[in-house]
Scaffold this motif. Sequence first.
Motif, PDB file in Angstrom:
ATOM      1  N   LEU A 229       6.558  -6.346   0.248  1.00 39.19           N
ATOM      2  CA  LEU A 229       7.335  -5.327  -0.471  1.00 39.19           C
ATOM      3  C   LEU A 229       7.864  -4.240   0.472  1.00 39.19           C
ATOM      4  CD1 LEU A 229       5.078  -4.919  -3.645  1.00 39.19           C
ATOM      5  CD2 LEU A 229       7.211  -6.207  -3.459  1.00 39.19           C
TER       6      LEU A 229
ATOM      7  N   THR B 224      11.247  -4.432   2.473  1.00 40.57           N
ATOM      8  CA  THR B 224      12.539  -4.229   1.807  1.00 40.57           C
ATOM      9  C   THR B 224      12.640  -2.908   1.042  1.00 40.57           C
ATOM     10  OG1 THR B 224      11.691  -5.433  -0.110  1.00 40.57           O
ATOM     11  CG2 THR B 224      12.943  -6.718   1.506  1.00 40.57           C
ATOM     12  N   ASN B 225      11.518  -2.193   0.891  1.00 36.76           N
ATOM     13  CA  ASN B 225      11.540  -0.925   0.155  1.00 36.76           C
ATOM     14  C   ASN B 225      11.331   0.245   1.106  1.00 36.76           C
ATOM     15  OD1 ASN B 225      11.485  -1.348  -3.042  1.00 36.76           O
ATOM     16  ND2 ASN B 225      10.388  -3.056  -2.090  1.00 36.76           N
TER      17      ASN B 225
ATOM     18  N   SER C  24       4.178   2.913   1.587  1.00 43.10           N
ATOM     19  CA  SER C  24       3.577   2.144   0.491  1.00 43.10           C
ATOM     20  C   SER C  24       2.864   3.069  -0.495  1.00 43.10           C
ATOM     21  CB  SER C  24       2.618   1.085   1.040  1.00 43.10           C
ATOM     22  OG  SER C  24       1.702   1.643   1.953  1.00 43.10           O
TER      23      SER C  24
ATOM     24  N   TYR D 261       4.516   3.905  -3.799  1.00 41.47           N
ATOM     25  CA  TYR D 261       4.615   2.880  -4.839  1.00 41.47           C
ATOM     26  C   TYR D 261       3.270   2.570  -5.499  1.00 41.47           C
ATOM     27  CZ  TYR D 261       9.014   2.353  -2.367  1.00 41.47           C
ATOM     28  OH  TYR D 261      10.228   2.602  -1.770  1.00 41.47           O
TER      29      TYR D 261
ATOM     30  N   VAL E  10       8.040  -0.036  -7.739  1.00 38.17           N
ATOM     31  CA  VAL E  10       8.732  -0.771  -6.680  1.00 38.17           C
ATOM     32  C   VAL E  10      10.163  -1.066  -7.122  1.00 38.17           C
ATOM     33  CG1 VAL E  10       8.709  -2.840  -5.234  1.00 38.17           C
ATOM     34  CG2 VAL E  10       6.541  -1.800  -5.944  1.00 38.17           C
ATOM     35  N   LYS E  11      11.123  -0.774  -6.228  1.00 37.53           N
ATOM     36  CA  LYS E  11      12.545  -0.882  -6.608  1.00 37.53           C
ATOM     37  C   LYS E  11      13.177  -2.230  -6.273  1.00 37.53           C
ATOM     38  CE  LYS E  11      13.106   3.508  -7.891  1.00 37.53           C
ATOM     39  NZ  LYS E  11      11.699   3.922  -7.988  1.00 37.53           N
ATOM     40  N   PHE E  12      12.769  -2.836  -5.155  1.00 37.83           N
ATOM     41  CA  PHE E  12      13.448  -4.044  -4.681  1.00 37.83           C
ATOM     42  C   PHE E  12      12.463  -5.190  -4.456  1.00 37.83           C
ATOM     43  CE2 PHE E  12      15.709  -0.328  -2.926  1.00 37.83           C
ATOM     44  CZ  PHE E  12      16.910  -0.474  -3.609  1.00 37.83           C
TER      45      PHE E  12
ATOM     46  N   SER F 100       3.630  -4.263  -9.970  1.00 40.90           N
ATOM     47  CA  SER F 100       5.040  -4.472 -10.295  1.00 40.90           C
ATOM     48  C   SER F 100       5.335  -5.954 -10.476  1.00 40.90           C
ATOM     49  CB  SER F 100       5.940  -3.913  -9.182  1.00 40.90           C
ATOM     50  OG  SER F 100       6.051  -4.836  -8.117  1.00 40.90           O
TER      51      SER F 100
END
Length: 358
Positions: free
Chosen positions: A110, A113-114, A118, A121, A127-129, A164
């Motif tokens: 995760l 890409t975010n 950490s 989140y 988590v967005k992506f 998520s």
Amino acid sequence: MSKFRNFKMVDYVIYGRGSFNQLDEILASNRKAGAPMIFLVDHFFEGKPLAGRIPVQGNDKVIFTDVTYEPKTTYVDKIAGDLKQEFGVVSGIIGIGGGSTMDLAKALSLMMTNPGSSADYQGWDLVKFPGVYKAGIPTLSGTGAEVSRTTVLTGPTRKLGMNSDFTPFNQIVLDPELIANAPNNQRFYTGMDCYIHCIESLQGTYLNEFSKSYGEKALQLCQEIFLEKDTWDNESDDKLMMASYAGGMSIAYSQVGVAHAVSYGLSFLLGTKHGVGNCIVMSHLEEYYPEGTAEFKKMVEKSNVEIPEGICKGLTDEQFDAMINVSMGMKPLWENALGRDWEKIMTREKLRGLYEKL
């Protein structure tokens, strides 16, 4: 109108003795030109035969992860930063090890890409992506980390998962050969994590037929392994691997309860390993899970394992408060265990008294 949970499951599952040998074939279609696969491997396997079986190609990288303590957000952020600097992009993250390695692999996927840390989140659906491709290969069974939608991390202020729909693995490889010869204590503590999942799920207010079906099967398997069998054999490994999977599935559509909520406080303050912490707490939960606690104590005796005692002796008021804050923050767990009015039942004073017993 009722709102039903639409939860994300693992995309692909392979199960069977020797299935690890198909890893190269499984990863082939997920490789991107020039972008390496990153293998996160429990440091226990450094220099061991399993490390030599990893299908490394080209610029793939093997990182032996230190899981002496459960994953910290700072550790995740450092590995992610180093990989971005070294490679820019990667094809995927492959976790090989116990529950902590599984969590580390999911979190790292995760964070490739975010943006940010950490720690940003830690919570539910933050988590967005989507992360990069990720595969989990457990070498211990019981935590259910291979199937869960969370990755439990200890951050600066709390121990909480990145919960998520982007968290579950794309692929898991369940090869019972990999969990053979695990040390007795370690196998017991992870196995009890599964058993306690089942007790908490099956007696929770969130219970439904979905979680009940998986929970009852996982519980049955745990009882067969830890109460009925006198020697550990291949069949025990096969059953424990499936108990872990089913136990993880049982809480996917419900929740865990008191033991986990209290154990999170121990992990945050004292660094107590998750499975060990659950067992320490479960020894004192007759009030909430009388039958489960009695059966758990039989399993402890039969497996000849000593559960640590007195770990909270001599703690200061500030330290007790830190544990209580972390534990009380696990609202869904308490609600599942005690109902919507749980805060009237589990007061800070009552929780302090429970910690003082440990």
